[in-house]
Design an enzyme around this catalytic site. Structure first.
Site, short mmCIF file in Angstrom:
data_model
loop_
_atom_site.label_atom_id
_atom_site.label_comp_id
_atom_site.label_asym_id
_atom_site.label_seq_id
_atom_site.Cartn_x
_atom_site.Cartn_y
_atom_site.Cartn_z
N ASN A 143 8.35 37.21 -12.26
CA ASN A 143 8.90 38.43 -12.82
C ASN A 143 10.26 38.80 -12.51
OD1 ASN A 143 7.35 38.61 -10.35
ND2 ASN A 143 8.36 40.91 -10.41
N CYS A 323 9.58 47.15 -8.29
CA CYS A 323 9.18 47.87 -7.03
C CYS A 323 9.91 47.44 -5.93
CB CYS A 323 7.65 47.31 -6.93
SG CYS A 323 7.18 45.90 -8.07
N1 PMP Z 1 2.41 40.78 -11.65
C1 PMP Z 1 3.26 40.64 -12.40
C2 PMP Z 1 4.17 39.20 -12.58
C3 PMP Z 1 4.31 41.84 -12.71
O1 PMP Z 1 5.47 41.64 -13.27
C4 PMP Z 1 3.74 43.06 -12.30
C5 PMP Z 1 4.43 44.36 -12.89
N2 PMP Z 1 5.68 44.44 -12.11
C6 PMP Z 1 2.51 43.14 -11.55
C7 PMP Z 1 2.01 41.91 -11.47
C8 PMP Z 1 1.92 44.45 -11.33
O2 PMP Z 1 1.48 45.06 -12.49
P1 PMP Z 1 0.88 46.69 -12.40
O3 PMP Z 1 1.96 47.53 -11.51
O4 PMP Z 1 0.96 47.11 -13.66
O5 PMP Z 1 -0.39 46.65 -11.72
#
Ligand code: PMP
Length: 381
Positions: A143, A323
């Site tokens: 990500n 985050c």
């Molecule tokens: N895994 C990956 C690879 C992500 O990019 C994200 C979101 N940034 C998440 C998990 C978490 O997703 P969520 O906040 O929608 O639970």
């Protein structure tokens, strides 16, 4: 506004929004209720699960619907908590999203190293697998960098180990989990071809609503629920179903399949325009990356400041995981691929999406160049 942060969030598509609407007010029934209108909602819910599952080559009954990727990742790790074959060990890729890293670390997980390309170090993986290893978690696409991992190769290594364990009479299962949240609308995903036992997918990054995701679970994988209650989702995720969310997710998943090739071509073209228009940068994610991911380093410049300066010009970009950025931490991903502190401080993540046009990208390149040039001038006095 020019939005270049589609890895953080995507707007809900018009089709997904329209499909969801009836399920908020007119088709509001609880799918578990006994009367006919509720049974119709239950049938629509199951059909939507099938559509989501088809997007990864699976069946609706193989999915556990969750409140997003974080919960799906957490649920996958409950495979470890089944203490039926002695001590369980967990491995995870060091560049995983925190929703994998944090839970893996809770289980005493060991990190598998990445190479400077961001790809998994397969030799490190091989040396870290022991007879106690029960779960290995390797994301399909990262990500922060968009790096696409060679999951089929990881699965082939795991298969050999499973054969060897079988020959030696070792009964402990060995599962491969992959977080594919970033990739569902950018890669052609098929669970059998990837060789995964569990796969996390998410609606939030594919123009569906937020707060809805799923874990694909292949037959034979035993999990424990994170929530206890009414026994929905085959007892693995109690709580009244988020019907509008699942309907929106299904619509977005179907559109993702339909738009896949067109969008990939569009993002390749836009990336080319952007990279040829920008000046004075180092491209960090050169290879093996999702088509919409561009990570640039402006050495000597503070990327955090660039974000705010660009915001003043209505251009929205990121430094890394949204985050992590909000906590002001140094990116564990950029550290893992060997960037130094100055490179990390100067790194920007630009992620393209359906909202972008060629005109926007030309304009963004011009404004980013101006902003960086002004910053460099300010720094150098
Ligand atoms: N895994 C990956 C690879 C992500 O990019 C994200 C979101 N940034 C998440 C998990 C978490 O997703 P969520 O906040 O929608 O639970």
């Amino acid at each position: 506004m020019i939005y270049l942060d589609h890895a953080a969030a995507t707007p809900v598509s018009a089709k997904a929004l329209k499909a969801m609407e009836p399920y908020f007010a007119t088709e509001f029934f609880n799918p578990s209720a006994a009367y006919l209108p509720a049974k119709k909602v239950a049938a629509d819910y199951e059909a939507a699960k099938d559509t989501i599952a088809h997007a990864v080559g699976a069946k609706g009954t193989d999915l556990v619907i969750t409140a997003g990727a974080t919960e799906a990742n957490n649920l996958a790790f409950t495979a470890v908590a089944q203490h039926n074959y002695g001590k369980d060990e967990v491995l995870y890729l060091e560049t995983e999203h925190d929703s994998v890293r944090a839970v893996a670390q809770r289980y005493g997980g060991k990190a598998i190293r990445v190479l400077s390309s961001g790809l998994i170090n397969l030799n490190d993986l091989k040396t870290k697998i022991t007879d106690e290893t029960k779960l290995i978690s390797v994301s399909l696409a990262n990500n922060e960098l968009g790096t696409i991992q060679p999951l089929a190769e990881v699965a082939a290594i795991i298969k050999e180990i499973k054969i060897d364990r079988y020959k030696r009479g070792i009964k402990k299962p060995l599962y491969l989990h992959s977080d594919a949240s970033q990739a569902l609308n950018l890669l052609d995903i098929n669970v059998a071809r990837l060789g995964v036992d569990m796969l996390t997918i998410s609606s939030a990054k594919i123009y569906g609503p937020k707060g809805i995701g799923a874990l694909y679970v292949s037959h034979g994988v035993k999990l424990s629920p994170l929530t206890l209650g009414g026994g929905q989702e085959k007892g693995l995720r109690s709580g009244t179903e988020n019907v509008p969310g699942v309907i929106g997710f299904a619509t977005a998943a179907k559109e993702a399949k339909e738009h896949l090739n067109g969008n990939r071509k569009k993002y390749k073209d836009l990336k080319r325009i952007l990279l040829s228009g920008l000046q004075g940068y180092e491209l960090i994610n050169k290879k093996h990356t999702l088509d919409n991911f561009i990570v640039l380093c402006y050495n000597g410049v503070d990327a955090e400041r660039l974000i705010y300066l660009l915001e003043d010009r209505e251009i929205y970009v990121a430094t890394g995981a949204a985050c992590a950025a909000s906590k002001g931490q140094k990116s564990h991903v950029l550290t893992a691929i060997g960037l130094n502190n100055s490179q990390i401080a100067g790194s920007l993540r630009l992620t393209l999406g359906e909202t972008n046009t060629a005109e926007q990208i030309h304009e963004a390149a011009r404004i980013i160049n101006e902003t960086v040039a002004a910053e460099r001038k300010r720094i150098n006095g």
